[in-house]
Design an enzyme around this catalytic site. Structure first.
Site, short mmCIF file in Angstrom:
data_model
loop_
_atom_site.label_atom_id
_atom_site.label_comp_id
_atom_site.label_asym_id
_atom_site.label_seq_id
_atom_site.Cartn_x
_atom_site.Cartn_y
_atom_site.Cartn_z
N GLY A 166 56.69 -27.48 -71.91
CA GLY A 166 55.78 -28.46 -72.46
C GLY A 166 54.51 -27.08 -72.79
O GLY A 166 53.57 -28.13 -72.64
N SER A 175 53.75 -26.54 -75.81
CA SER A 175 52.59 -27.21 -77.40
C SER A 175 51.31 -28.32 -76.80
O SER A 175 50.71 -28.34 -78.04
CB SER A 175 53.58 -27.91 -77.39
OG SER A 175 53.96 -28.71 -77.23
N ARG A 176 50.60 -28.80 -75.84
CA ARG A 176 50.06 -30.41 -76.01
C ARG A 176 49.31 -30.01 -74.64
O ARG A 176 50.31 -29.55 -73.13
CB ARG A 176 50.54 -31.46 -76.32
CG ARG A 176 51.17 -31.71 -77.77
CD ARG A 176 51.45 -32.87 -78.11
NE ARG A 176 52.65 -33.84 -77.81
CZ ARG A 176 53.20 -34.15 -76.43
NH1 ARG A 176 51.93 -35.23 -76.43
NH2 ARG A 176 54.35 -34.92 -75.94
N GLY A 183 48.36 -10.64 -76.70
CA GLY A 183 49.75 -10.67 -76.20
C GLY A 183 50.36 -10.88 -77.33
O GLY A 183 49.62 -10.75 -78.46
N ASN A 204 55.84 -26.80 -66.37
CA ASN A 204 54.96 -27.88 -66.56
C ASN A 204 55.75 -29.25 -67.59
O ASN A 204 54.93 -30.64 -67.03
CB ASN A 204 53.59 -27.75 -67.55
CG ASN A 204 52.61 -28.37 -68.31
OD1 ASN A 204 51.53 -29.21 -68.05
ND2 ASN A 204 53.07 -28.51 -69.34
N TYR A 262 58.73 -41.51 -61.87
CA TYR A 262 58.51 -40.90 -62.19
C TYR A 262 56.91 -40.14 -60.56
O TYR A 262 56.99 -38.81 -60.59
CB TYR A 262 56.40 -41.13 -62.78
CG TYR A 262 54.93 -40.10 -62.82
CD1 TYR A 262 55.70 -38.86 -64.12
CD2 TYR A 262 54.32 -40.20 -61.64
CE1 TYR A 262 54.86 -38.23 -64.49
CE2 TYR A 262 53.31 -38.67 -62.93
CZ TYR A 262 53.99 -37.91 -63.42
OH TYR A 262 52.46 -37.02 -63.79
N ALA A 309 58.68 -40.57 -57.37
CA ALA A 309 59.61 -40.08 -56.78
C ALA A 309 60.43 -38.60 -57.57
O ALA A 309 60.69 -37.71 -56.74
CB ALA A 309 60.95 -40.96 -57.02
P1 NAP Z 1 51.68 -34.41 -72.24
O1 NAP Z 1 50.91 -34.54 -73.46
O2 NAP Z 1 52.37 -35.27 -72.99
O3 NAP Z 1 53.08 -33.41 -72.98
C1 NAP Z 1 53.92 -33.37 -72.36
C2 NAP Z 1 54.49 -31.29 -72.73
O4 NAP Z 1 55.69 -31.90 -72.47
C3 NAP Z 1 55.22 -31.57 -73.79
O5 NAP Z 1 53.94 -29.61 -74.80
C4 NAP Z 1 56.43 -32.09 -74.51
O6 NAP Z 1 57.25 -31.40 -75.96
C5 NAP Z 1 56.80 -31.45 -72.90
N1 NAP Z 1 58.29 -32.16 -72.99
C6 NAP Z 1 58.33 -33.58 -72.84
N2 NAP Z 1 59.21 -33.87 -72.79
C7 NAP Z 1 59.99 -32.67 -72.68
C8 NAP Z 1 61.49 -32.32 -72.58
N3 NAP Z 1 62.27 -33.49 -72.35
N4 NAP Z 1 62.18 -31.75 -72.72
C9 NAP Z 1 61.13 -29.93 -72.90
N5 NAP Z 1 59.39 -30.20 -72.63
C10 NAP Z 1 59.12 -31.94 -72.83
O7 NAP Z 1 52.08 -33.98 -70.89
P2 NAP Z 1 50.88 -33.22 -69.83
O8 NAP Z 1 49.60 -34.65 -68.98
O9 NAP Z 1 50.29 -31.81 -70.16
O10 NAP Z 1 51.69 -33.11 -68.85
C11 NAP Z 1 51.78 -32.05 -68.07
C12 NAP Z 1 52.35 -31.99 -66.69
O11 NAP Z 1 51.33 -32.37 -65.59
C13 NAP Z 1 52.85 -32.73 -66.41
O12 NAP Z 1 54.23 -32.58 -65.25
C14 NAP Z 1 52.96 -33.52 -65.85
O13 NAP Z 1 53.84 -35.00 -64.70
C15 NAP Z 1 51.89 -33.52 -65.31
N6 NAP Z 1 50.88 -34.40 -65.21
C16 NAP Z 1 49.56 -34.99 -66.04
C17 NAP Z 1 48.89 -35.73 -65.71
C18 NAP Z 1 48.19 -36.65 -66.92
O14 NAP Z 1 47.35 -37.54 -66.23
N7 NAP Z 1 48.26 -36.03 -67.54
C19 NAP Z 1 48.51 -36.37 -64.08
C20 NAP Z 1 48.81 -35.58 -63.63
C21 NAP Z 1 50.65 -34.84 -63.58
P3 NAP Z 1 56.47 -31.94 -77.26
O15 NAP Z 1 55.47 -31.23 -78.12
O16 NAP Z 1 57.75 -31.63 -78.60
O17 NAP Z 1 56.11 -33.48 -77.09
#
Ligand code: NAP
Length: 255
Positions: free
Chosen positions: A14, A16-17, A56, A91, A160, A162
Protein backbone atom coordinates in the site's frame (compact mmCIF):
# COMPACT_ATOMS: atom_id res chain seq x y z
CA UNK A 1 23.67 8.52 14.94
CA UNK A 2 23.41 8.27 11.17
CA UNK A 3 20.35 6.83 9.48
CA UNK A 4 21.24 5.27 6.16
CA UNK A 5 19.50 2.44 4.34
CA UNK A 6 21.92 2.27 1.42
CA UNK A 7 21.74 -1.17 -0.33
CA UNK A 8 18.72 -2.15 1.81
CA UNK A 9 15.63 -3.38 -0.03
CA UNK A 10 12.43 -2.19 1.63
CA UNK A 11 9.07 -3.71 0.67
CA UNK A 12 6.05 -1.56 1.54
CA UNK A 13 2.47 -2.73 0.94
CA UNK A 14 0.00 0.00 0.00
CA UNK A 15 2.81 2.41 -0.86
CA UNK A 16 0.92 4.37 -3.48
CA UNK A 17 -0.94 6.65 -1.08
CA UNK A 18 -1.12 7.88 2.53
CA UNK A 19 1.19 6.43 5.16
CA UNK A 20 2.73 3.93 2.72
CA UNK A 21 3.63 6.74 0.34
CA UNK A 22 5.19 8.77 3.18
CA UNK A 23 7.27 5.68 4.06
CA UNK A 24 8.32 5.19 0.44
CA UNK A 25 9.50 8.80 0.22
CA UNK A 26 11.30 8.70 3.56
CA UNK A 27 13.14 5.43 2.84
CA UNK A 28 14.07 6.67 -0.65
CA UNK A 29 15.50 9.86 0.88
CA UNK A 30 17.54 7.62 3.22
CA UNK A 31 19.09 5.83 0.20
CA UNK A 32 17.04 2.60 0.32
CA UNK A 33 15.78 0.67 -2.70
CA UNK A 34 12.01 1.03 -2.38
CA UNK A 35 9.67 -1.70 -3.61
CA UNK A 36 6.04 -0.85 -3.02
CA UNK A 37 2.68 -2.39 -3.86
CA UNK A 38 -0.74 -0.96 -4.61
CA UNK A 39 -4.11 -2.60 -5.15
CA UNK A 40 -5.63 -0.88 -8.19
CA UNK A 41 -4.76 2.83 -8.33
CA UNK A 42 -1.98 2.62 -10.93
CA UNK A 43 -2.01 6.38 -11.49
CA UNK A 44 -1.30 7.11 -7.79
CA UNK A 45 1.46 4.46 -7.84
CA UNK A 46 3.04 6.06 -10.91
CA UNK A 47 3.01 9.52 -9.27
CA UNK A 48 4.56 8.13 -6.08
CA UNK A 49 7.28 6.38 -8.07
CA UNK A 50 8.12 9.63 -9.87
CA UNK A 51 8.30 11.54 -6.56
CA UNK A 52 10.89 9.24 -4.96
CA UNK A 53 14.51 10.40 -4.56
CA UNK A 54 16.48 8.55 -7.23
CA UNK A 55 19.44 7.44 -5.11
CA UNK A 56 18.13 3.85 -4.93
CA UNK A 57 16.35 1.56 -7.40
CA UNK A 58 12.58 1.74 -6.97
CA UNK A 59 9.68 -0.22 -8.43
CA UNK A 60 5.95 -0.67 -7.85
CA UNK A 61 3.94 -3.91 -8.13
CA UNK A 62 0.21 -4.41 -8.34
CA UNK A 63 -0.90 -6.74 -5.54
CA UNK A 64 -4.22 -7.49 -3.91
CA UNK A 65 -3.18 -8.66 -0.46
CA UNK A 66 -6.44 -10.63 -0.07
CA UNK A 67 -5.29 -13.09 -2.78
CA UNK A 68 -2.81 -15.66 -1.42
CA UNK A 69 -1.62 -16.93 -4.83
CA UNK A 70 -1.09 -13.37 -6.06
CA UNK A 71 1.04 -12.62 -2.98
CA UNK A 72 3.18 -15.69 -3.75
CA UNK A 73 3.57 -14.72 -7.44
CA UNK A 74 4.41 -11.07 -6.76
CA UNK A 75 6.86 -11.96 -4.00
CA UNK A 76 8.63 -14.41 -6.36
CA UNK A 77 8.89 -11.63 -8.98
CA UNK A 78 10.33 -9.25 -6.39
CA UNK A 79 12.97 -11.81 -5.33
CA UNK A 80 13.86 -12.52 -8.97
CA UNK A 81 14.33 -8.80 -9.55
CA UNK A 82 15.90 -7.65 -6.26
CA UNK A 83 17.42 -10.85 -4.81
CA UNK A 84 16.33 -10.14 -1.25
CA UNK A 85 14.02 -8.15 1.02
CA UNK A 86 15.62 -6.68 4.14
CA UNK A 87 12.69 -4.71 5.57
CA UNK A 88 8.95 -5.41 5.20
CA UNK A 89 6.33 -2.77 6.05
CA UNK A 90 2.82 -4.24 6.21
CA UNK A 91 0.89 -1.03 5.71
CA UNK A 92 -1.98 -1.76 3.27
CA UNK A 93 -5.32 -1.73 5.02
CA UNK A 94 -9.00 -0.84 4.72
CA UNK A 95 -11.45 0.93 7.05
CA UNK A 96 -15.03 0.06 6.09
CA UNK A 97 -18.00 1.36 8.09
CA UNK A 98 -20.59 -1.29 9.08
CA UNK A 99 -22.74 -0.02 11.96
CA UNK A 100 -24.75 -2.91 13.35
CA UNK A 101 -27.97 -0.87 12.95
CA UNK A 102 -27.24 0.17 9.33
CA UNK A 103 -26.14 -2.97 7.51
CA UNK A 104 -28.03 -6.18 6.79
CA UNK A 105 -26.66 -9.58 7.75
CA UNK A 106 -25.10 -10.19 4.31
CA UNK A 107 -23.36 -6.77 4.26
CA UNK A 108 -22.15 -7.38 7.81
CA UNK A 109 -20.44 -10.64 6.77
CA UNK A 110 -18.99 -9.03 3.62
CA UNK A 111 -17.40 -6.20 5.64
CA UNK A 112 -15.96 -8.64 8.16
CA UNK A 113 -14.54 -10.96 5.50
CA UNK A 114 -13.00 -8.13 3.45
CA UNK A 115 -11.53 -6.40 6.49
CA UNK A 116 -10.05 -9.50 8.09
CA UNK A 117 -8.68 -10.76 4.74
CA UNK A 118 -7.00 -7.40 4.03
CA UNK A 119 -5.86 -6.24 7.45
CA UNK A 120 -4.99 -9.57 9.07
CA UNK A 121 -4.97 -12.74 6.94
CA UNK A 122 -3.27 -11.04 3.98
CA UNK A 123 -0.61 -9.66 6.33
CA UNK A 124 -0.07 -13.08 7.90
CA UNK A 125 0.36 -14.66 4.44
CA UNK A 126 2.96 -12.12 3.37
CA UNK A 127 4.68 -12.45 6.77
CA UNK A 128 4.88 -16.22 6.22
CA UNK A 129 6.61 -15.89 2.86
CA UNK A 130 8.89 -13.02 3.84
CA UNK A 131 9.84 -14.57 7.21
CA UNK A 132 10.97 -17.81 5.54
CA UNK A 133 12.98 -15.74 3.07
CA UNK A 134 14.50 -13.68 5.91
CA UNK A 135 15.35 -16.84 7.88
CA UNK A 136 17.39 -18.02 4.88
CA UNK A 137 19.05 -14.60 4.72
CA UNK A 138 19.81 -14.73 8.47
CA UNK A 139 17.94 -11.59 9.38
CA UNK A 140 15.42 -8.90 8.61
CA UNK A 141 12.94 -6.44 10.01
CA UNK A 142 9.14 -6.45 9.84
CA UNK A 143 6.96 -3.51 10.82
CA UNK A 144 3.17 -3.77 10.92
CA UNK A 145 0.82 -0.78 10.81
CA UNK A 146 -1.93 -1.27 13.37
CA UNK A 147 -4.26 1.33 14.92
CA UNK A 148 -5.40 3.00 18.12
CA UNK A 149 -8.72 1.28 17.37
CA UNK A 150 -7.23 -2.04 18.50
CA UNK A 151 -7.21 -0.69 22.06
CA UNK A 152 -9.97 1.88 22.14
CA UNK A 153 -12.77 0.07 20.28
CA UNK A 154 -14.29 0.93 16.89
CA UNK A 155 -18.07 1.06 17.36
CA UNK A 156 -18.81 1.90 13.70
CA UNK A 157 -16.01 -0.27 12.27
CA UNK A 158 -15.91 -3.30 14.60
CA UNK A 159 -14.15 -5.60 12.11
CA UNK A 160 -11.40 -2.99 11.75
CA UNK A 161 -10.80 -2.86 15.53
CA UNK A 162 -10.74 -6.67 15.68
CA UNK A 163 -8.40 -6.92 12.68
CA UNK A 164 -5.90 -4.54 14.27
CA UNK A 165 -6.09 -6.25 17.69
CA UNK A 166 -5.40 -9.49 15.83
CA UNK A 167 -2.53 -7.85 13.99
CA UNK A 168 -0.98 -6.81 17.32
CA UNK A 169 -1.24 -10.39 18.59
CA UNK A 170 0.17 -11.79 15.32
CA UNK A 171 3.09 -9.34 15.49
CA UNK A 172 3.96 -10.22 19.08
CA UNK A 173 3.80 -13.97 18.37
CA UNK A 174 6.08 -13.47 15.36
CA UNK A 175 8.45 -11.27 17.37
CA UNK A 176 8.96 -14.15 19.80
CA UNK A 177 9.24 -16.86 17.15
CA UNK A 178 11.52 -14.95 14.80
CA UNK A 179 13.95 -13.37 17.31
CA UNK A 180 16.32 -16.40 17.28
CA UNK A 181 16.58 -15.92 13.49
CA UNK A 182 17.70 -12.29 13.90
CA UNK A 183 14.34 -11.00 12.65
CA UNK A 184 12.60 -8.23 14.59
CA UNK A 185 8.90 -7.34 14.47
CA UNK A 186 7.53 -3.96 15.49
CA UNK A 187 4.11 -2.36 15.43
CA UNK A 188 3.03 1.25 15.07
CA UNK A 189 -0.48 2.14 16.20
CA UNK A 190 -1.65 5.53 14.90
CA UNK A 191 -4.79 7.38 15.87
CA UNK A 192 -6.40 9.35 13.03
CA UNK A 193 -3.95 10.34 10.28
CA UNK A 194 -4.39 12.89 7.46
CA UNK A 195 -4.81 10.47 4.53
CA UNK A 196 -7.50 9.46 2.02
CA UNK A 197 -8.69 6.77 4.44
CA UNK A 198 -9.66 9.33 7.07
CA UNK A 199 -10.43 12.35 4.87
CA UNK A 200 -14.21 11.86 4.71
CA UNK A 201 -14.63 11.52 8.47
CA UNK A 202 -12.20 14.39 9.16
CA UNK A 203 -14.12 16.67 6.77
CA UNK A 204 -17.46 15.73 8.38
CA UNK A 205 -19.03 17.33 11.47
CA UNK A 206 -17.13 14.80 13.60
CA UNK A 207 -13.80 16.13 12.27
CA UNK A 208 -13.31 18.89 14.85
CA UNK A 209 -14.25 16.59 17.71
CA UNK A 210 -11.73 14.03 16.45
CA UNK A 211 -8.98 16.67 16.42
CA UNK A 212 -9.93 17.70 19.97
CA UNK A 213 -9.38 14.13 21.18
CA UNK A 214 -5.71 15.11 21.19
CA UNK A 215 -4.47 18.00 23.37
CA UNK A 216 -2.45 18.98 20.26
CA UNK A 217 -5.85 19.65 18.61
CA UNK A 218 -4.97 17.88 15.39
CA UNK A 219 -4.53 14.44 13.88
CA UNK A 220 -1.21 12.88 12.89
CA UNK A 221 0.53 13.49 9.60
CA UNK A 222 1.55 10.52 7.45
CA UNK A 223 5.17 11.70 7.81
CA UNK A 224 5.01 11.36 11.60
CA UNK A 225 3.90 7.75 11.26
CA UNK A 226 6.57 7.05 8.64
CA UNK A 227 9.29 8.32 10.99
CA UNK A 228 8.21 5.88 13.72
CA UNK A 229 8.24 3.05 11.17
CA UNK A 230 11.79 3.95 10.13
CA UNK A 231 12.80 3.96 13.81
CA UNK A 232 11.72 0.33 14.17
CA UNK A 233 13.79 -0.67 11.15
CA UNK A 234 17.01 1.00 12.29
CA UNK A 235 20.10 -0.99 13.13
CA UNK A 236 20.81 -0.81 16.87
CA UNK A 237 17.20 -0.86 18.07
CA UNK A 238 16.67 -4.63 17.85
CA UNK A 239 15.67 -4.86 21.53
CA UNK A 240 12.47 -2.96 20.68
CA UNK A 241 11.14 -6.10 18.99
CA UNK A 242 7.58 -6.97 20.00
CA UNK A 243 6.87 -3.37 20.94
CA UNK A 244 3.88 -1.27 19.89
CA UNK A 245 4.46 2.46 19.39
CA UNK A 246 1.39 4.65 19.92
CA UNK A 247 1.17 7.66 17.60
CA UNK A 248 -2.03 9.29 18.77
CA UNK A 249 -1.13 12.71 20.20
CA UNK A 250 -2.05 11.59 23.74
CA UNK A 251 -5.65 11.02 22.61
CA UNK A 252 -5.65 7.55 24.15
CA UNK A 253 -3.12 6.67 26.82
CA UNK A 254 -2.36 3.08 27.75
CA UNK A 255 -0.28 2.12 30.78
P1 NAP B 1 -4.98 4.89 2.35
O1 NAP B 1 -4.57 6.30 2.18
O2 NAP B 1 -6.42 4.51 2.16
O3 NAP B 1 -4.06 3.96 1.40
C1 NAP B 1 -4.27 2.58 1.42
C2 NAP B 1 -3.20 1.87 0.63
O4 NAP B 1 -3.42 0.45 0.75
C3 NAP B 1 -3.25 2.18 -0.85
O5 NAP B 1 -1.93 2.11 -1.36
C4 NAP B 1 -4.10 1.05 -1.43
O6 NAP B 1 -3.85 0.78 -2.81
C5 NAP B 1 -3.63 -0.11 -0.56
N1 NAP B 1 -4.60 -1.20 -0.44
C6 NAP B 1 -5.90 -1.14 -0.07
N2 NAP B 1 -6.46 -2.36 -0.13
C7 NAP B 1 -5.49 -3.22 -0.53
C8 NAP B 1 -5.44 -4.61 -0.83
N3 NAP B 1 -6.52 -5.41 -0.72
N4 NAP B 1 -4.28 -5.13 -1.24
C9 NAP B 1 -3.17 -4.37 -1.39
N5 NAP B 1 -3.15 -3.04 -1.14
C10 NAP B 1 -4.30 -2.49 -0.73
O7 NAP B 1 -4.61 4.33 3.80
P2 NAP B 1 -3.72 4.99 4.98
O8 NAP B 1 -4.56 5.94 5.73
O9 NAP B 1 -2.41 5.42 4.48
O10 NAP B 1 -3.55 3.70 5.92
C11 NAP B 1 -2.40 2.89 5.89
C12 NAP B 1 -2.43 1.98 7.12
O11 NAP B 1 -2.52 2.78 8.29
C13 NAP B 1 -3.64 1.05 7.15
O12 NAP B 1 -3.23 -0.24 7.62
C14 NAP B 1 -4.57 1.70 8.15
O13 NAP B 1 -5.42 0.78 8.80
C15 NAP B 1 -3.57 2.32 9.11
N6 NAP B 1 -4.12 3.44 9.88
C16 NAP B 1 -4.61 4.54 9.24
C17 NAP B 1 -5.18 5.58 9.99
C18 NAP B 1 -5.75 6.81 9.35
O14 NAP B 1 -6.43 7.60 10.04
N7 NAP B 1 -5.51 7.06 8.08
C19 NAP B 1 -5.23 5.45 11.38
C20 NAP B 1 -4.72 4.32 12.00
C21 NAP B 1 -4.16 3.31 11.24
P3 NAP B 1 -4.60 1.65 -3.98
O15 NAP B 1 -3.91 2.99 -4.00
O16 NAP B 1 -4.40 0.89 -5.23
O17 NAP B 1 -6.03 1.75 -3.56
Amino acid sequence: MQINFSKKNVLITGGSRGIGKACAKLYASLNANVIFTYKSNKHAAQITLEELDKKGRHKSYQLDITKPREIERVFEDIILDYGRVDILINNAGIFVEHKITDVDYIQWQKCWNETIMTNLTGVSNLCYLVSRHMIQNEGGKIINVSSRGAFRGEPNHPAYGASKAGLNALSQSLAQFLAPFNITVGVVAPGFVETDMASEILKSEAGNQIKKQSPLNRVATADEVARAIVLFSMKGLEYMTGGIIDINGASYLRT
